[in-house]
Enzyme design. Structure first.
Site, PDB file in Angstrom:
ATOM      1  CD  GLU A 105     -25.740 -74.373 -16.474  1.00 47.35           C
ATOM      2  OE1 GLU A 105     -25.183 -74.313 -15.368  1.00 47.35           O
ATOM      3  OE2 GLU A 105     -26.912 -74.768 -16.612  1.00 47.35           O
TER       4      GLU A 105
ATOM      5  CB  CYS B 245     -32.613 -81.368  -0.227  1.00 49.42           C
ATOM      6  SG  CYS B 245     -31.626 -82.640   0.580  1.00 49.42           S
TER       7      CYS B 245
ATOM      8  CB  CYS C 122     -38.462 -83.318   0.965  1.00 49.00           C
ATOM      9  SG  CYS C 122     -37.436 -84.352  -0.113  1.00 49.00           S
TER      10      CYS C 122
END
Length: 288
Positions: A35, A190, A200
């Site tokens: 992260e 997206c 999608c």
DNA sequence: CATCCGTGGAA
DNA sequence: TTTCCAAGGAT
């Protein structure tokens, strides 16, 4: 409010990329390091650096035992090198305050250096399976389009957490998948520039699509020009320090051909202030 | 809340 | 070539 969770979960089970930090048993430390590296650096560039980092420092205590200079050096060209410094500080804090174990509690995570709203919850959710809204730039874009009917999200806000929390299922394991799925959808379908709405899973309930794809998004603030910037100067100085490490570099030899002398000196001073460099008797080096 | 903070690949 | 953008955080 339409049910977004159900189609997102089904879509994610089929379409999720096989990324290292999603492997079972990858570990909280691995997730935490990933992260940090993923903060503003693309996935493809992170993966090899992540593997190398975890091989060298398999635990927070292992990293904490080395000098910050080693972390900054290993960070190499990932960008935003203070993240390396913050990650090292976080490792020290984890060793000193948490017995060397990455904490699970969001507030404890938020108290670590370099960890904010996104990273704290990402670790609690993806490493420990807790139930929290995890909101990154991809998620904000997905929510802006699907729920608000805008082409781009507004500026980041604490309210984003509430918007994400509103679509999370009750079960924590499902909620974790929805968190990951919203990010994954924003990253792969997206997308900011040319979204692939045909692929999608929530197109049939997307407010932006229903409204005919209005371009209601305010123009994103343009990133400051990099060429000729202070950031570029800092980057050039730090690159020299990395390449020379562990040896110091004499100040007069530091990017001595830099076009703007004042800017170069400003870069050196700011690197010292940030703790990314150390002055030692007419020379500069990575921090010990 | 706005600005600053690296780097490299793609459009 | 220039611009855009990428799993943010600190101040």
């Amino acid at each position: 409010m339409p049910d977004l969770a159900t189609p997102l979960i089904a879509w994610y089970r089929v379409n999720a990329r096989d990324l290292p930090w999603r492997r079972p048993g990858f570990g909280a430390w691995g997730v935490l390091v990933s992260e940090f590296m993923l903060q503003q650096t693309p996935v493809g560039r992170v993966i090899p650096h992540l593997e190398a980092w975890l091989t060298r420092w398999p635990t927070p205590s292992a990293l904490a035992a080395d000098a910050p200079a080693e972390a900054v050096h290993q960070w190499a060209n990932l960008g935003y090198p203070r993240r390396a410094l913050w990650l090292h500080r976080a490792a020290v804090e984890i060793r000193d305050r948490h017995g060397g174990i990455v904490p699970q509690d969001v507030d404890a995570l938020l108290a670590l250096s370099g960890i904010g709203d996104y990273t704290a919850r990402a670790v609690a959710v993806f490493a420990y399976g807790d139930r929290h809204p995890v909101v990154d730039t991809n998620t904000r874009r997905v929510l802006a389009r699907a729920i608000e009917g805008r082409s781009q999200p507004g500026p980041p806000s604490r309210r984003d957490l509430d918007a994400m929390a509103a679509i999370l299922p009750a079960r924590s394991d499902d909620a974790a998948i929805v968190d990951a799925a919203a990010m994954e959808l924003g990253a792969t379908v997206c997308t900011a520039r040319s979204p692939r709405c045909g692929a999608c899973p929530i197109a049939d309930r997307c407010a932006w699509r229903a409204a005919g794809y209005p371009d209601t998004g305010e123009e994103r603030r343009r990133q400051a020009r990099y060429e000729g910037s202070d950031r570029q100067a800092r980057g050039a100085v730090l690159r020299v320090l990395r390449d020379a490490a562990p040896l110091p570099v004499r100040l007069e030899d530091l990017v001595s051909d830099w076009p703007d002398r004042l800017q170069r000196d400003r870069a050196i001073d700011s690197l010292i202030v940030d703790g990314l460099a150390e002055a030692s008797d007419g020379a500069l080096r990575l921090p010990r």
